[in-house]
Structure formats: C-alpha cells, structure tokens
Design an enzyme around this catalytic site. Structure first.
Site, mmCIF file in Angstrom:
data_model
loop_
_atom_site.group_PDB
_atom_site.id
_atom_site.type_symbol
_atom_site.label_atom_id
_atom_site.label_comp_id
_atom_site.label_asym_id
_atom_site.label_seq_id
_atom_site.Cartn_x
_atom_site.Cartn_y
_atom_site.Cartn_z
ATOM 1 N N PRO A 26 1.485 -35.308 8.449
ATOM 2 C CA PRO A 26 1.298 -36.374 7.082
ATOM 3 C C PRO A 26 2.589 -36.604 6.596
ATOM 4 O O PRO A 26 3.649 -35.949 6.633
ATOM 5 C CB PRO A 26 0.493 -35.339 6.220
ATOM 6 N N ASN A 27 2.658 -37.695 5.790
ATOM 7 C CA ASN A 27 3.844 -38.524 5.161
ATOM 8 C C ASN A 27 4.792 -38.938 6.268
ATOM 9 O O ASN A 27 5.703 -39.475 5.574
ATOM 10 C CB ASN A 27 4.319 -37.443 4.121
ATOM 11 N N ARG B 106 11.353 -42.418 2.573
ATOM 12 C CA ARG B 106 11.009 -40.816 2.096
ATOM 13 C C ARG B 106 12.158 -40.045 2.125
ATOM 14 O O ARG B 106 12.574 -39.636 3.143
ATOM 15 C CB ARG B 106 9.828 -40.451 2.888
ATOM 16 N N TYR C 48 15.395 -36.676 5.501
ATOM 17 C CA TYR C 48 14.820 -37.284 6.659
ATOM 18 C C TYR C 48 15.510 -38.031 7.355
ATOM 19 O O TYR C 48 15.000 -38.467 8.397
ATOM 20 C CB TYR C 48 13.334 -37.372 6.381
ATOM 21 N N ASN D 72 5.381 -32.852 15.562
ATOM 22 C CA ASN D 72 5.740 -32.805 14.300
ATOM 23 C C ASN D 72 4.719 -32.607 13.112
ATOM 24 O O ASN D 72 4.089 -33.571 12.810
ATOM 25 C CB ASN D 72 6.814 -33.635 13.757
ATOM 26 N N ALA E 136 4.052 -30.901 7.012
ATOM 27 C CA ALA E 136 3.858 -29.852 5.975
ATOM 28 C C ALA E 136 2.390 -29.134 6.574
ATOM 29 O O ALA E 136 2.465 -27.800 6.462
ATOM 30 C CB ALA E 136 3.087 -30.425 4.595
ATOM 31 N N HIS F 168 2.965 -25.449 8.059
ATOM 32 C CA HIS F 168 3.012 -24.483 7.056
ATOM 33 C C HIS F 168 1.702 -24.039 6.741
ATOM 34 O O HIS F 168 1.671 -22.691 5.949
ATOM 35 C CB HIS F 168 4.067 -24.662 5.809
ATOM 36 N N ASP G 161 -5.010 -22.495 16.098
ATOM 37 C CA ASP G 161 -6.204 -22.478 17.113
ATOM 38 C C ASP G 161 -6.048 -23.554 18.041
ATOM 39 O O ASP G 161 -6.160 -23.031 19.223
ATOM 40 C CB ASP G 161 -7.184 -22.494 16.185
ATOM 41 N N GLU H 294 7.290 -27.794 19.185
ATOM 42 C CA GLU H 294 7.431 -28.168 17.693
ATOM 43 C C GLU H 294 8.764 -28.856 17.449
ATOM 44 O O GLU H 294 9.621 -28.366 18.051
ATOM 45 C CB GLU H 294 7.045 -26.931 16.964
ATOM 46 N N HIS I 73 10.794 -30.854 14.337
ATOM 47 C CA HIS I 73 10.965 -31.187 12.780
ATOM 48 C C HIS I 73 12.413 -32.111 12.720
ATOM 49 O O HIS I 73 13.459 -31.579 13.293
ATOM 50 C CB HIS I 73 11.259 -29.934 11.690
ATOM 51 N N LEU I 74 12.331 -33.072 11.830
ATOM 52 C CA LEU I 74 13.617 -33.719 11.345
ATOM 53 C C LEU I 74 14.741 -33.004 10.635
ATOM 54 O O LEU I 74 15.937 -32.741 10.983
ATOM 55 C CB LEU I 74 13.404 -34.787 10.764
ATOM 56 N N SER I 75 14.180 -32.130 9.731
ATOM 57 C CA SER I 75 14.931 -31.353 8.861
ATOM 58 C C SER I 75 14.939 -29.767 9.382
ATOM 59 O O SER I 75 14.232 -29.616 10.503
ATOM 60 C CB SER I 75 14.566 -31.308 7.348
ATOM 61 N N ARG J 142 15.514 -24.720 3.847
ATOM 62 C CA ARG J 142 15.104 -25.324 2.831
ATOM 63 C C ARG J 142 14.181 -24.301 1.995
ATOM 64 O O ARG J 142 14.329 -23.131 1.991
ATOM 65 C CB ARG J 142 14.097 -26.468 3.265
ATOM 66 N N ARG K 162 8.592 -23.263 3.279
ATOM 67 C CA ARG K 162 8.650 -23.918 4.322
ATOM 68 C C ARG K 162 9.124 -22.990 5.575
ATOM 69 O O ARG K 162 9.533 -23.378 6.586
ATOM 70 C CB ARG K 162 9.610 -25.093 4.524
HETATM 71 C C1 DQA Z 1 9.072 -31.989 8.176
HETATM 72 C C2 DQA Z 1 9.596 -30.582 7.575
HETATM 73 C C3 DQA Z 1 8.244 -30.211 6.923
HETATM 74 O O1 DQA Z 1 8.657 -29.166 5.954
HETATM 75 C C4 DQA Z 1 7.994 -31.107 5.833
HETATM 76 O O2 DQA Z 1 6.730 -30.792 5.008
HETATM 77 C C5 DQA Z 1 7.710 -32.504 6.458
HETATM 78 C C6 DQA Z 1 8.738 -32.951 7.454
HETATM 79 C C7 DQA Z 1 10.486 -32.311 9.061
HETATM 80 O O3 DQA Z 1 10.312 -33.223 10.155
HETATM 81 O O4 DQA Z 1 11.347 -32.094 8.743
HETATM 82 O O5 DQA Z 1 6.758 -33.186 6.120
HETATM 83 O O6 DQA Z 1 8.250 -31.554 9.412
#
Ligand code: DQA
Length: 146
Positions: free
Chosen positions: A11-12, A19, A24, A75, A78, A81, A88, A99, A101-103, A108, A112
């Site tokens: 998401p997002n 964003r 990011y 990725n 959210a 978390h 599952d 897995e 993640h950009l950040s 943080r 998270r």
């Molecule tokens: C994220 C890190 C997550 O904590 C956050 O909710 C995101 C982006 C990242 O790519 O850094 O939406 O997955």
C-alpha cells in the site's frame, strides 16, 4: 528462461515520487519498475511487477507466485508490520521471498520495528532507496528455483 521473479509492492507505494521524498526518494514506482526490469535482464531473468493497496490481493499474488515465480521480491509496505495473512502466505510457499524496503524501518518509529514478513522471508534488504530493489533482485536471482 527461468520463471519470472515477482516484484510485489504494497500500500501507498503507488504514490512514490511525491510521497515523503525525503524518506522514500524521488523515483516513481514506474521508475523502480524500469530499474527492476533492467537489473533482472542483466541477471538473465524477467520480472512480473505489481502494486496493490489491498492486503488480500497481495495474498492472492503470493499464492500465485508459489507456482508461477522462481522467486519473489516483496515490499509489503505497512502490511509488513501488521499482516499475519502475508506471513501465512509466505510460510505456505516453497518459492523464496526476499523482503525489501526503500527506507530502514529499524531506524524509524517503533511501530515499524516489527515485521511479520521478516519472520517468514529468507532475508531483508532495507535502507538503500530504490537500490534496495536491485539488491533484493540480486539476492532473489541467487535463490531462484529453476
Ligand atoms: C516501506 C517502509 C514501511 O514502514 C512503510 O509503511 C512503507 C514503505 C519502505 O519501503 O521503506 O509504506 O515499506
């Protein structure tokens, strides 16, 4: 040609580019898709690149990847978390999941610091911006079932 590597985005992440770019980065998701396609091609792979804001759709795609993909870069955003369903789904598949993640979530907010996806994935790449995806693809290609 091996089965594709699925690159799945939660998401997002559709909002990347606008964003919180200080967290990011400036790349849009389309830019990241292009980088993934180029990196995968250099590694002798293809990618199936998708994004959804819906948890169940990500579960469906992981179920699909269990037979259709040689490896997965995920990725979860959210949902990493919060989602036992993603945990599952990963546990139910043999296909390796990396897995990504950009950040760096560990640097943080405390909410998270826990990831259900980390508990099920082979490993995690985080904190390198869009480059996290390329590094995760390197790892996924190394793990890919042929
Ligand atoms: C994220 C890190 C997550 O904590 C956050 O909710 C995101 C982006 C990242 O790519 O850094 O939406 O997955």
């Amino acid at each position: 040609m091996p089965k594709p590597i699925y690159v799945l985005n939660g998401p997002n992440l559709n909002l990347l580019g606008t964003r919180q770019p200080h967290i990011y980065g400036a790349d849009s998701l389309d830019d990241i898709r292009r980088r993934c396609e180029a990196r995968a091609a250099a590694l002798g792979h293809t990618v199936v690149f998708r994004q959804s804001n819906k948890e169940g759709e990500l579960v469906d795609w992981l179920n699909e990847a269990a037979t259709a993909a040689s490896a997965v870069v995920l990725n979860p955003a959210a949902y990493g978390h919060t989602s036992v369903a993603l945990y599952d789904a990963i546990k139910a598949m043999q296909t390796p999941v990396v897995e990504c993640h950009l950040s760096n979530p560990m640097a943080r907010e405390a909410f998270r610091h826990h990831s259900y996806v980390s508990m099920a994935a082979v490993g995690t790449v985080s904190g390198f911006g869009a480059r996290s995806y390329e590094l995760a693809l390197d790892a996924a290609a190394g793990l890919a079932a042929v």
